[in-house]
Design an enzyme around this catalytic site. Structure first.
Site, PDB file in Angstrom:
ATOM      1  N   HIS A 152       0.883  -1.121   0.060  1.00 10.35           N
ATOM      2  CA  HIS A 152       0.063   0.086   0.104  1.00 10.35           C
ATOM      3  C   HIS A 152       1.021   1.398   0.171  1.00 10.35           C
ATOM      4  O   HIS A 152       1.322   1.694   1.085  1.00 10.35           O
ATOM      5  CB  HIS A 152      -0.898  -0.088   1.309  1.00 10.35           C
ATOM      6  N   HIS A 176      -4.093   3.110  -3.362  1.00 10.62           N
ATOM      7  CA  HIS A 176      -4.143   2.483  -1.973  1.00 10.62           C
ATOM      8  C   HIS A 176      -3.488   0.970  -1.980  1.00 10.62           C
ATOM      9  O   HIS A 176      -2.629   1.083  -1.047  1.00 10.62           O
ATOM     10  CB  HIS A 176      -5.479   2.320  -1.953  1.00 10.62           C
ATOM     11  N   GLU A 233     -17.979  -4.384  24.378  1.00 13.20           N
ATOM     12  CA  GLU A 233     -17.219  -5.594  24.541  1.00 13.20           C
ATOM     13  C   GLU A 233     -15.749  -5.517  23.449  1.00 13.20           C
ATOM     14  O   GLU A 233     -14.727  -5.768  24.268  1.00 13.20           O
ATOM     15  CB  GLU A 233     -17.897  -6.841  24.087  1.00 13.20           C
ATOM     16  N   HIS A 284     -28.271 -15.814  24.250  1.00 10.83           N
ATOM     17  CA  HIS A 284     -27.399 -15.669  25.305  1.00 10.83           C
ATOM     18  C   HIS A 284     -26.456 -17.136  25.750  1.00 10.83           C
ATOM     19  O   HIS A 284     -25.581 -17.024  26.544  1.00 10.83           O
ATOM     20  CB  HIS A 284     -28.024 -15.102  26.515  1.00 10.83           C
TER      21      HIS A 284
END
Length: 677
Positions: free
Chosen positions: A26, A261, A422, A484
């Site tokens: 890149h 890129h 999280e 869950h």
């Protein structure tokens, strides 16, 4: 003063040459950020190329890690142990210049980056560690912790949702020494980002309570230098400096396009770029005057010597604090750690309580957090369920001035309310561990490890001691249902190389799992803990628990005086089922050995002799775990009592019967296996 344009063009030349030689990479971002690098690395960044791990250094993170040649060029030019031949070997096998920066491979690389946004989150963790260590160790007239964390980032980092999680926390924590420079070039792989990235980034970060500077001309090193100097005056707000740049700066036909890129410019375009930049040197040729302008060895050695002198004065005034700081930055555990760990396990054994392993975890942590001031805990808005806070860990709080509030006895808060973040929590913990001085742990439900997974993987890749406390580990959580209830998560986590996964069956195994997690300096750990209560298991010799699997009960323990005919292997809450099934089999005169396997990953690292001694290679085996059966077959089992579907919503005892997790079914399956032989 050295010509900043010449210094920046050296980065551009090295970047396009290395990518061209590798035939992949890149070039665009390094070429676009070169002037930003000149401003930061030559005028602000405090570092010493001869000692990359010097404790007093500033931290630099390249969050948009695909721009790795920017960092490699900087490390080479400033004098790190990264010779030119390593740049010529960019992206080649066993080189020190892998495709994305890797911590532990290249001297001076603070963290492994590539998955976008995580480097930014790591930087937040580093800045948090700096702030907490400063509050804990600095004394009037003796400031030994006082450095900045700088991070370069791109559009992709800000598109990733983790940027919201981490940057929101950085503002709440008032991390004034965190300075982010945003490469605002408006281009990604798919082209102009404007149609799909229409955020008002400046207002977004102001809403996070960040100090926002810019936009500034990202190709004007003097303007960026001024912006960084302004940012360093912000005591209680992290700073975002928006730098407007052109990707592939200097390339006549690729500048400002997505073609710059992620692919080599090509020989013809490189020749045109050299001409446009006025760079009259061949591939990988750097003039002596450019090396001299970039060389940071002398100034780095001076900066470290000044810090060493300050630390020596500190050590004279506060010898115990200095010794503690040195120990913690080296990642060494206290001298009495082994005794603390043994005592925690013995106390659990003596109590012999019926207790959920999440509660047993908290009981172990009570002793560990009291003995280890480096333990820095937290939870993703589930503290009361994960039980990660102890009497020794007050909540982390900042006052209105941005200072760390201390408890009545002068201690910093060591328990973090991460909120429902999280992924951010996991990546921030990685940054804390990389910085040094703390061992981070954080909790959530096991099923939400999916949110954290890539950061867990990065911790394993970087060999960082980060501890994940995952509670509510099975259908045993009951009525919350399949959204869950973890099914595939244990097996999935065990697939991550270099990750220790423990699923303890009682309080003793839980205490030993914690000791193993803290002892393992070079890998992260996942603790899978129950919501429901688990009985204390009968223990003989506890010495082999730390080996991941051990013989818990022989046929003689069930009243049979003959060798085992079958081996029952179980983890976590299911070990008690195996023991009860062993008793039922004994009534049928069938001799069964019960093996508890709290850590399959740890057991897998044991020698063959130990594995054979535990599993009895010529005997049939049955495994029991309330989870996916996929990984169990490698242990040569004849049957697995597990779950290969999603759970159900019902009270836990109902679910256990529904899915066949009863002593009667385990015994029946064992008998069926024996009948087939």
């Amino acid at each position: 003063m050295a010509d900043p344009t010449l210094m920046a063009n050296a980065i551009r030349a090295l970047s396009m040459d290395a990518v061209q030689q590798a035939k992949s990479g890149h070039p665009g971002a390094p070429m676009g950020m070169a002037d930003m690098a000149v401003a930061l690395w030559s005028r602000h960044l405090r570092h010493n190329p001869a000692h990359p791990q010097w404790a007093g250094r500033d931290r630099f993170v390249l969050s948009n890690g695909h721009a790795s040649m920017l960092l490699y060029a900087l490390l080479h030019l400033t004098g790190y142990d990264l010779p030119l031949h390593e740049l010529k070997n960019f992206r080649q096998l066993h080189s020190k210049t892998p495709g994305h920066p890797e911590h532990g491979i290249t001297p001076g690389v603070e963290t492994t980056t590539g998955p976008l946004g995580q480097g930014l989150a790591n930087a937040v963790g580093m800045a948090l560690a700096e702030k907490l260590l400063a509050a804990e160790f600095n004394r009037e007239g003796h400031t030994i912790v006082d450095h900045h964390t700088y991070v370069f980032l791109g559009d992709g980092c800000l598109m990733e949702g983790i940027s919201h999680e981490a940057c929101s926390l950085a503002g709440a924590w008032k991390l004034g020494k965190l300075i982010a420079l945003y490469d605002d070039n408006g281009i990604s792989i798919d082209g102009q980002v404007a149609p799909w990235f229409a955020d008002n980034t400046a207002e977004r970060f102001k809403a996070y309570h960040w100090n926002v500077i810019g936009p500034v001309d990202g190709h004007d090193a003097a303007a960026i230098d001024k912006a960084i100097a302004q940012a360093k005056k912000s005591a209680s707000q992290p700073t975002l400096i928006i730098c407007k740049t052109h990707i592939g700066k200097g390339s006549p036909n690729r500048q400002g396009t997505s073609k710059a890129h992620g692919e080599p410019l090509g020989a013809d375009e490189i020749a045109l770029t050299r001409q446009a930049l006025g760079w009259q040197h061949g591939p990988f040729e750097i003039p002596d005057e450019v090396y001299a302008a970039w060389d940071a060895k002398a100034i780095g050695a001076k900066a470290e010597a000044q810090w060493d002198a300050a630390f020596a004065a500190y050590a004279k005034a506060y010898p115990e604090l200095a010794a503690e700081f040195t120990r913690r930055m080296a990642g060494e555990l206290p001298a009495n750690f082994q005794q603390v760990a043994v005592d925690a396990a013995m106390h659990a054994h003596e109590r012999a309580e019926t207790v959920a392993s999440r509660k047993a975890s908290q009981q172990a942590l009570q002793a560990l957090t009291a003995a280890l001031p480096e333990l820095l805990g937290g939870s993703a808005d589930l503290t009361g369920s994960n039980l990660t806070q102890t009497a020794a860990t007050a909540p982390l709080r900042m006052n209105a001035q941005g200072e760390v509030e201390k408890t009545k006895d002068g201690q910093i808060g060591r328990h973090i309310n991460y909120g429902v973040r999280e992924f951010g929590m996991a990546a921030i913990m990685n940054g804390v561990a990389l910085h040094g001085g703390f061992i981070p742990y954080g909790g959530t439900f096991l099923t939400f490890s999916d949110y954290s997974r890539n950061a867990i993987r990065m911790a394993a890749l970087m060999k960082q001691r980060v501890i994940h406390v995952f509670t509510h580990d099975s259908i045993g959580l009951g009525e919350d249902g399949p959204t869950h209830q973890s099914i595939e998560h244990a097996a999935s986590l065990r697939l991550i190389p270099n990750l220790d996964v423990w699923r303890p069956a009682d309080a003793v195994e839980t205490a030993i799992a914690w000791a193993a997690a803290l002892t393992n300096k070079d890998r992260p750990t996942a603790l899978l803990l129950s919501r429901q209560n688990l009985p204390a298991l009968p223990k003989g010799d506890m010495g082999n628990i730390s080996r991941g699997a051990y013989v818990l009960s022989e046929p003689a323990d069930a009243g049979l005086n003959k060798p085992a005919q079958i081996v029952l292997i179980a983890t976590g809450s299911e070990v008690d089922l195996a023991l009860k099934a062993q008793a039922l089999l004994a009534q049928r005169k069938v001799a069964a050995r019960v093996v508890s396997m709290p850590s399959a990953t740890t057991f897998d690292w044991q020698g063959d002799a130990y594995k054979r001694a535990v599993l009895l290679p010529r005997k049939p085996r049955v495994a029991v775990e309330m989870a996916s059966t996929a990984a169990w077959w490698k242990y040569g089992v004849s049957a697995v009592i597990g779950i290969d579907a999603f759970g159900e919503s019902a009270p836990a005892p109902v679910l256990f019967r529904h899915f066949g997790f009863t002593p009667e079914n385990v015994a029946a399956q064992a008998l069926a296996v024996l009948k087939k032989r």
